[in-house]
Write a protein that holds these residues in place. Structure first.
Motif, PDB file in Angstrom:
ATOM      1  N   GLU A 235      -2.777   9.944   4.366  1.00 14.50           N
ATOM      2  CA  GLU A 235      -3.853   8.546   3.516  1.00 14.50           C
ATOM      3  C   GLU A 235      -2.801   7.469   3.410  1.00 14.50           C
ATOM      4  O   GLU A 235      -3.004   6.466   3.371  1.00 14.50           O
ATOM      5  CB  GLU A 235      -4.617   9.525   2.184  1.00 14.50           C
ATOM      6  CG  GLU A 235      -5.930   9.785   3.313  1.00 14.50           C
ATOM      7  CD  GLU A 235      -7.623   9.053   3.999  1.00 14.50           C
ATOM      8  OE1 GLU A 235      -6.869   7.735   3.969  1.00 14.50           O
ATOM      9  OE2 GLU A 235      -7.560   9.092   4.461  1.00 14.50           O
ATOM     10  N   TYR A 236      -2.004   7.436   2.100  1.00 17.86           N
ATOM     11  CA  TYR A 236      -0.707   7.005   1.775  1.00 17.86           C
ATOM     12  C   TYR A 236      -0.334   6.431   3.074  1.00 17.86           C
ATOM     13  O   TYR A 236       0.207   5.176   2.465  1.00 17.86           O
ATOM     14  CB  TYR A 236       0.219   8.268   1.245  1.00 17.86           C
ATOM     15  CG  TYR A 236       1.418   7.609   0.060  1.00 17.86           C
ATOM     16  CD1 TYR A 236       1.081   7.477  -1.284  1.00 17.86           C
ATOM     17  CD2 TYR A 236       2.379   7.499   1.225  1.00 17.86           C
ATOM     18  CE1 TYR A 236       1.549   6.649  -1.929  1.00 17.86           C
ATOM     19  CE2 TYR A 236       3.754   6.254   0.684  1.00 17.86           C
ATOM     20  CZ  TYR A 236       3.658   6.036  -0.980  1.00 17.86           C
ATOM     21  OH  TYR A 236       4.098   5.192  -1.319  1.00 17.86           O
ATOM     22  N   CYS A 237       0.254   7.368   3.910  1.00 20.92           N
ATOM     23  CA  CYS A 237       1.203   5.991   4.935  1.00 20.92           C
ATOM     24  C   CYS A 237      -0.118   5.402   5.450  1.00 20.92           C
ATOM     25  O   CYS A 237       0.112   4.252   5.530  1.00 20.92           O
ATOM     26  CB  CYS A 237       0.790   6.668   6.500  1.00 20.92           C
ATOM     27  SG  CYS A 237       2.242   8.673   6.125  1.00 20.92           S
ATOM     28  N   LEU A 238      -1.529   5.449   5.861  1.00 21.12           N
ATOM     29  CA  LEU A 238      -2.456   4.245   5.857  1.00 21.12           C
ATOM     30  C   LEU A 238      -2.272   3.133   5.069  1.00 21.12           C
ATOM     31  O   LEU A 238      -2.442   2.225   4.900  1.00 21.12           O
ATOM     32  CB  LEU A 238      -3.951   4.847   5.945  1.00 21.12           C
ATOM     33  CG  LEU A 238      -4.413   4.349   6.725  1.00 21.12           C
ATOM     34  CD1 LEU A 238      -4.735   4.182   8.053  1.00 21.12           C
ATOM     35  CD2 LEU A 238      -6.162   5.328   7.039  1.00 21.12           C
ATOM     36  N   ASP A 239      -2.270   3.736   3.436  1.00 16.06           N
ATOM     37  CA  ASP A 239      -2.587   2.772   2.729  1.00 16.06           C
ATOM     38  C   ASP A 239      -1.481   2.016   2.247  1.00 16.06           C
ATOM     39  O   ASP A 239      -1.385   1.050   2.355  1.00 16.06           O
ATOM     40  CB  ASP A 239      -2.146   3.609   1.365  1.00 16.06           C
ATOM     41  CG  ASP A 239      -4.025   3.882   0.852  1.00 16.06           C
ATOM     42  OD1 ASP A 239      -4.875   3.702   2.106  1.00 16.06           O
ATOM     43  OD2 ASP A 239      -4.077   4.717  -0.184  1.00 16.06           O
ATOM     44  N   GLN A 240      -0.467   2.857   2.815  1.00 17.45           N
ATOM     45  CA  GLN A 240       0.822   1.248   3.431  1.00 17.45           C
ATOM     46  C   GLN A 240       0.998   0.818   4.566  1.00 17.45           C
ATOM     47  O   GLN A 240       2.146  -0.354   4.808  1.00 17.45           O
ATOM     48  CB  GLN A 240       2.434   2.333   3.134  1.00 17.45           C
ATOM     49  CG  GLN A 240       2.456   3.410   1.858  1.00 17.45           C
ATOM     50  CD  GLN A 240       2.206   2.793   0.589  1.00 17.45           C
ATOM     51  OE1 GLN A 240       3.709   2.227   0.327  1.00 17.45           O
ATOM     52  NE2 GLN A 240       1.800   2.989  -0.832  1.00 17.45           N
ATOM     53  N   GLY A 241       0.400   0.506   5.178  1.00 12.06           N
ATOM     54  CA  GLY A 241      -0.058   0.208   6.748  1.00 12.06           C
ATOM     55  C   GLY A 241       0.453   0.469   7.523  1.00 12.06           C
ATOM     56  O   GLY A 241       0.856   0.143   8.637  1.00 12.06           O
ATOM     57  N   LEU A 242       0.657   1.795   7.362  1.00 11.34           N
ATOM     58  CA  LEU A 242       1.307   3.069   8.859  1.00 11.34           C
ATOM     59  C   LEU A 242       0.109   3.632   9.470  1.00 11.34           C
ATOM     60  O   LEU A 242      -0.096   4.499   8.804  1.00 11.34           O
ATOM     61  CB  LEU A 242       2.816   3.917   8.449  1.00 11.34           C
ATOM     62  CG  LEU A 242       3.449   4.623   9.617  1.00 11.34           C
ATOM     63  CD1 LEU A 242       4.044   3.547  10.612  1.00 11.34           C
ATOM     64  CD2 LEU A 242       4.338   5.761   8.865  1.00 11.34           C
TER      65      LEU A 242
END
Ligand SMILES: Cc1ncc(COP(=O)(O)O)c(C=O)c1O
Length: 282
Positions: A235-242
């Motif tokens: 989810e952290y990656c997703l929030d960063q745009g990845l």
């Protein structure tokens, strides 16, 4: 037995065709010993369960996709292919993820194993997002389909075929196979460097832009990262745009299979976000 040289009972640091290897110890010289053991195990499986009867078919991706980007030990597929053929079986290569140049060195994943399959299945990359799939086979196998009615409403659809032909042209014109090799190798090596710094990364593997990063809770025992922490990471990656895929038997492998047109900057961004995610959840 899944011939997984990172998680399996056999494996070393020279088993796979990848710029990044496992941290396991290995003393092999000419032949990959882990590969030989897994082939022997496959043969034993046949001996106990099938005996001298014919095998219908053996089905494999050239690198396992949703299975967690598992690469076979060197020569494993070639040796298994030869056993299957000897016992009357067809060899089916699923190139849905590994086909169309993604692995960099070859257009088809099976080429890296030095085999020619009897059946090849294709989808995903074949249409670059457009719903399209295809099967290629030998005249002999194709002939068997005439024995019963076999029908597809959209089979041979001209619009789909035009998309497929255009995708092939663009892969060639824009040198996307070459890009997969160049950027994929760069990304793999950068992720490999992260592995040596961050204990949460147990393994980095793959070829070209078919990459897996296995997250663990303990580097020694290779115990999978627990699902809650994995989700936080993801989810952290997703929030960063990845946006990354997820796979492996325990759902603890980041599956990185980006569009084949990605740039070095995209690769750097990927590494930066993964590094930051690792520090964030640990
Ligand atoms: C390796 C592999 N084979 C086959 C399939 C199924 O493809 P399709 O949904 O186009 O039938 C998938 C889909 O996820 C896949 O990843």
């Amino acid at each position: 037995m899944n011939p997984d040289v990172y998680n399996g009972i056999w494996g070393g640091n020279n088993c796979r065709d990848s710029p990044v290897q496992t941290d396991r110890v290995c003393s092999c010289s000419d032949e990959c010993e882990a590969g030989t053991k897994y082939v022997e195990q496959f043969q034993e499986e046949l001996d106990y369960n099938i005996g001298k009867n014919n095998i219908a078919a053996f089905w494999a991706e050239s690198i396992q996709g949703v299975g967690g980007t598992v690469q076979y030990p060197k020569n494993y597929i070639k040796r298994v292919h030869d056993i299957v053929k000897k016992q009357g079986g067809l060899f089916v290569s699923d190139e849905v993820q590994t086909g169309f140049g993604r692995t960099g060195d070859h257009f088809w994943g099976f080429e890296m194993h030095g085999i020619v399959p009897d059946i090849v299945t294709m989808a995903k990359g074949i249409g670059n997002g457009f719903p399209l799939a295809a099967v290629a086979t030998t005249p002999e196998v194709a002939q068997s389909l005439t024995k019963a009615t076999h029908f597809n409403t959209f089979g041979g659809n001209p619009v789909s075929c035009t998309v497929g032909i255009t995708v092939l042209d663009i892969i060639k014109e824009e040198k996307l196979q070459e890009n997969s090799k160049e950027i994929g190798t760069y990304l793999l090596l950068e992720l490999g460097k992260l592995k040596s710094q961050l204990p949460i990364i147990g393994d980095v593997r793959g070829k070209g832009l078919m990459i897996g990063v296995e997250l663990v809770s303990d580097n020694e025992s290779r115990k999978p990262l627990n699902p809650q922490t994995f989700l936080k990471f993801w989810e952290y990656c997703l929030d960063q745009g990845l946006i990354i895929g997820k796979g492996g038997l325990y759902g603890n492998v980041l599956r990185i299979k980006p569009p084949m047109c990605i740039t070095k900057e995209d690769a750097d961004f990927t590494v930066k976000v993964i590094e930051s995610a690792a520090r964030h959840v640990c």
